[in-house]
Every structure is written in structure tokens, then in C-alpha cells.
Design an enzyme around this catalytic site. Structure first.
Site, PDB file in Angstrom:
ATOM      1  N   TYR A 144      44.780  -5.694   7.439  1.00  0.00           N
ATOM      2  CA  TYR A 144      45.420  -5.057   6.292  1.00  0.00           C
ATOM      3  C   TYR A 144      46.665  -4.349   6.788  1.00  0.00           C
ATOM      4  CZ  TYR A 144      46.146  -1.771   2.407  1.00  0.00           C
ATOM      5  OH  TYR A 144      46.683  -1.040   1.371  1.00  0.00           O
ATOM      6  N   ASP A 239      50.632  -3.444  14.351  1.00  0.00           N
ATOM      7  CA  ASP A 239      50.362  -2.449  13.316  1.00  0.00           C
ATOM      8  C   ASP A 239      49.304  -1.498  13.872  1.00  0.00           C
ATOM      9  OD1 ASP A 239      49.742  -0.917  11.169  1.00  0.00           O
ATOM     10  OD2 ASP A 239      49.491  -2.567   9.740  1.00  0.00           O
ATOM     11  N   LYS A 267      48.829   7.472   9.495  1.00  0.00           N
ATOM     12  CA  LYS A 267      47.554   8.187   9.615  1.00  0.00           C
ATOM     13  C   LYS A 267      47.610   9.399  10.578  1.00  0.00           C
ATOM     14  CE  LYS A 267      44.993   4.653   7.371  1.00  0.00           C
ATOM     15  NZ  LYS A 267      45.078   3.218   7.370  1.00  0.00           N
TER      16      LYS A 267
HETATM   17  C1  LIG Z   1      46.049   2.354   6.377  1.00  0.00           C
HETATM   18  C2  LIG Z   1      46.791   1.208   6.952  1.00  0.00           C
HETATM   19  C3  LIG Z   1      48.043   0.824   6.475  1.00  0.00           C
HETATM   20  C4  LIG Z   1      48.666   1.427   5.242  1.00  0.00           C
HETATM   21  O1  LIG Z   1      48.931   2.778   5.397  1.00  0.00           O
HETATM   22  P1  LIG Z   1      49.103   3.681   4.064  1.00  0.00           P
HETATM   23  O2  LIG Z   1      49.511   5.013   4.600  1.00  0.00           O
HETATM   24  O3  LIG Z   1      47.769   3.656   3.391  1.00  0.00           O
HETATM   25  O4  LIG Z   1      50.152   3.042   3.244  1.00  0.00           O
HETATM   26  C5  LIG Z   1      48.739  -0.173   7.140  1.00  0.00           C
HETATM   27  N1  LIG Z   1      48.211  -0.782   8.208  1.00  0.00           N
HETATM   28  C6  LIG Z   1      47.000  -0.458   8.695  1.00  0.00           C
HETATM   29  C7  LIG Z   1      46.475  -1.148   9.906  1.00  0.00           C
HETATM   30  C8  LIG Z   1      46.240   0.531   8.072  1.00  0.00           C
HETATM   31  O5  LIG Z   1      45.017   0.812   8.515  1.00  0.00           O
END
Ligand SMILES: *Cc1c(COP(=O)(O)O)cnc(C)c1O
Length: 425
Positions: A144, A239, A267
């Protein structure tokens, strides 16, 4: 467990918010539970509107590695707020946070701050396309990357490498530039690159997957992606929105010694405030406006309150070095869970790395989306509801990671294991 107040608040929310929630998973639909409304949180605990207390293993989906309402972070946030909450003009604090990130992650020479992980990914992909002059992007099933149009794409049918939109509202014309491949399958990547490597701007990957449940790929997969990208002059994007500062002080990339061209963060680096970041080689980052011509902007980017929380969080992580202990504690908890479930003859697999893990109700190894999808989600729902009833909040989906913070204590783990022992699944 009392639920009358949460039920009332949910009913009110439904009148004015689609589904009563501001992010779909909070509706607890996949675990067939009734939403809870939180009133406050402290350390490892959540307190809901009905006065129930829960040990939190979701931690706002990852950011709260130091527990909720950490007093040092709050103190720095209060100091920042007292000086005004947004200027839209540069501050020294943004450079300090950027320096901390650049020092922590070897592949990052420059970094741009944004307001969410989604925004970071959106920027990274535009930058990769602008830098390479190519349109196609490779992503992996089950990873994701936020709700970016180009990432809400599922694999095309059969041999087609054209992706198709996984949500209405994503134009087919966007999705066709996204190639979706199975995680952990280097051969599939090689095949696609043999055919159209010169049209691929980037590969984006969660180096440790967290969004189909925790999956740690062999280093050979990530190293293979690195060499394929180098050979084809495509960019490798890690990511690390979850992984960053969760598994070590810095990126997972530094643990395994693979340097991506771009990294997305979020995060933890916001300490519980909205933030995101995209960083990478200086030469690539300087393609961003105002040096380069790839456009990107944000009214609240580098917001002084978010940045203060981020700096305070990274400072604490750097000085207290909690990672080895977090790993030991999490390993021990997972071992305890496995022993109890094995004794109860409940089929399961636990994938764990550092302070993140997933309990899959699945006998077999979980190494990609297909194997994760074989898990018994009905059973996970029952597990979620019974744990909640016992005062323990685990992620409300089989396909998410559980997290531990530095504030969880042995007493919390004992209570958790006792609840696991009492499960009727
Ligand atoms: C949470 C997450 C996102 C998106 O971050 P948001 O702050 O919710 O937009 C993107 N990539 C990964 C791997 C994530 O866990």
C-alpha cells in the site's frame, strides 16, 4: 464491555461523515465489530468514550513508537504552538528535521517535507517520472502506498501488464501506466523489464511489507530490484512510511545495505502529527521546484508544530536507542502467542521483525499477497472482537501490522497472553 456512548457517537457521526469515519478501516467492518470512539490515550493505553481501557497494539497505524502523549514531545509541541502554528514561510526547525533525516539515512542527500505519506508517494512518483522522462511505474500486489491515483491499481488479467483501477474514480488511462506484479517475485520483474524496461520510470516497494500483514522479503529480492533499476536507468523507490525509524534509527535500507534512489517517509517522523517526506539523491531531488521544473507544493508543508513533534521524536529515538530491546520484547511476545495457539491447535503463522508483527490465521508460510490472502479472516474477526472485549486493541484487519511501543510493559504482555489463552476460536 460497555459500548453505549460509542454507539451513540457513531450514530451521530453517520449523519455528517460518510460511513461515520474519516478513514474506512476505522468502521471495523472487516472484523464485524462496532466502532469505538476514543477519548484519550496515554503510554500504551487507549481510553474510549464508555470508559473502557485498551492496550494498544495498533499505535495509530505505526507512528506512536514512544507511546501516546509522551511528555517530552508534548512539551516541545506546546513550545512550538505558543510561537504560532503556521507561517507558510521557512523556519530553522525544518532544516533541523531535514538534517536529522539526511544523517540517519545514507541514501538521502536532500529531503522535502509534505503533510502525509500519500503526498510523499505522489511526489516521489512525479519526481521519478520527471527525472527519467518515462511514464510507467512498477508496484507490487499487497503493498500500500497511500491513496494516490496511480497506486490504486490492481493487476490486469492474464498476461496483460496493464493495471486496472482498484477504485472507481481512478481513470483507466492512469492505471495503464502502473504495472502490478507479485511481491517477492524477481523473475516477474525481470520479464517485464526485458520487454519494456526503457519505459519504466520507477519501481516502488515496501522493503518490509506492512500493509498485507508483516512480510520480510529475502534481501536477494530487494538487491535484485536495485540491480534491475540500475541496469535500466529506472529509479528504485523504497516506501519506508512504516519501516522508517520503526526497525532502526533510519531506514530498513541501512540494515540490508540497499540504497534506493528515493525514499518516502511518514508516520514516526511526525510523532503523531500529519507529516510525510520524500528524500533521495541530491541530483534527483533538485528536479523539484523551485530548482527544477517538477512541481510540488503545500500550504502546511513543514508545519512548525508537526516538525517540532518530529524532531522531539527522532531525538528521543536517537538518545534512548530502543530498537534492540523492542525487538527482544516483541520476539518474546510472539513466542508466547505461538506457544499458546499451538497448544490450542489453532493454525497460525507469525511474521515478526523488530517491533512489528502480524498474527496470520494461516498454517502456511506468508510471503506474498496470495499466501496472506489464504488466512482465515472470519477467525481474525473473532480474535479481534474477543481481544477487544478483554481490553486489548489489535489492528482491525488481518492484513495489517501490529506494533509495540517503548511504553508497553511486561504486565501488558502478561495480560495479552492471558487473553490469547482465553480465546475461543
Ligand atoms: C500509511 C502508509 C502510506 C500512506 O501514508 P498516509 O500518511 O496515510 O497518507 C504510504 N505508504 C505506506 C507503506 C504506508 O504504510
Amino acid at each position: 464491555m460497555r459500548n453505549a456512548k460509542s454507539a451513540k457517537l457513531f450514530k451521530k457521526a453517520l449523519q455528517v461523515i460518510p460511513g461515520g469515519v474519516n478513514s474506512p478501516v476505522r468502521a471495523l467492518k472487516s472484523v464485524e465489530a462496532k466502532p469505538i470512539f476514543i477519548e484519550k490515550a496515554k503510554g500504551p493505553y487507549l481510553y474510549d468514550a464508555d470508559g473502557n481501557k485498551f492496550i494498544d497494539y495498533c499505535l495509530s497505524w505505526g507512528p506512536m513508537i514512544l507511546g501516546h502523549a509522551n511528555k517530552d514531545i508534548l512539551s516541545d509541541v506546546r513550545k512550538a504552538m505558543a510561537k504560532g502554528t503556521s507561517y507558510g514561510i521557512p523556519t530553522e526547525a525544518e532544516t533541523i528535521l531535514a538534517e536529522m533525516i539526511v544523517k540517519a539515512i545514507a541514501s538521502i542527500g536532500k529531503v522535502r517535507l509534505v503533510s502525509s505519506g500519500t503526498e510523499a508517494v505522489m511526489t516521489a512518483i512525479r519526481l521519478a517520472r520527471g527525472f527519467t522522462g518515462r511514464d510507467k511505474v512498477v508496484k507490487f500486489i499487497g503493498c500500500y502506498h497511500g491513496h494516490v491515483d496511480h497506486m490504486l491499481v490492481s493487476a490486469g488479467s492474464g498476461l496483460a501488464t496493464l493495471g486496472s483501477p482498484s477504485s472507481p474514480g481512478v481513470p483507466k488511462d492512469f492505471a495503464k501506466n502502473t504495472i502490478v506484479l507479485p511481491y517477492n517475485d524477481l523473475n516477474a520483474v525481470k520479464k517485464v523489464f526485458a520487454k519494456e524496461g526503457d519505459r519504466i520510470a520507477a519501481i516502488i516497494v515496501e522493503p518490509v511489507a506492512g500493509n498485507m500483514g508483516t512480510i520480510v522479503p529475502p534481501n536477494s529480492f530487494l538487491k535484485g530490484l536495485r540491480s534491475i533499476c540500475t541496469k535500466n536507468k529506472s529509479l528504485l523507490i523504497f516506501d519506508e512510511v512504516i519501516n522508517g525509524f520503526r526497525l532502526t534509527y533510519g531506514g530498513y535500507q541501512d540494515i540490508i545495505g540497499v540504497r534506493p534512489d528515493l525514499t518516502t517517509l511518514g508516520k514516526i517522523i511526525g510523532g503523531g502529527f500529519p507529516i510525510g517526506a520524500v528524500g533521495g539523491k541530491k541530483k534527483i531531488m533538485d528536479f523539484l521546484s523551485p530548482v527544477g521544473s517538477v512541481y510540488q507544493a503545500g500550504t502546511l508543508s513543514g508545519n512548525p508544530v508537526c516538525v517540532a513533534a518530529g524532531i522531539a521524536t527522532l531525538k528521543l529515538l536517537k538518545s534512548t536507542k530502543p530498537y534492540a530491546k523492542l525487538n527482544r520484547t516483541t520476539e518474546k511476545l510472539c513466542k508466547g502467542i505461538t506457544e499458546i495457539l499451538t497448544e490450542k491447535s489453532i493454525g497460525h503463522t507469525i511474521n515478526q521483525i523488530g517491533s512489528m508483527f502480524t498474527l496470520f490465521f494461516n498454517d502456511g508460510a506468508v510471503k506474498d499477497f496470495d499466501s496472506a490472502a489464504k488466512s482465515d479472516t472470519k477467525r481474525y474477526g473473532a480474535y479481534f472482537r474477543q481481544m477487544l472485549e478483554a481490553g486489548i486493541y489489535v489492528p482491525p484487519s488481518q492484513f495489517e501490522a501490529s506494533f509495540i511501543s517503548t511504553t508497553h510493559t511486561q504486565k501488558d504482555f502478561d495480560k495479552t497472553l492471558k487473553a490469547i489463552g482465553n480465546l475461543k476460536l
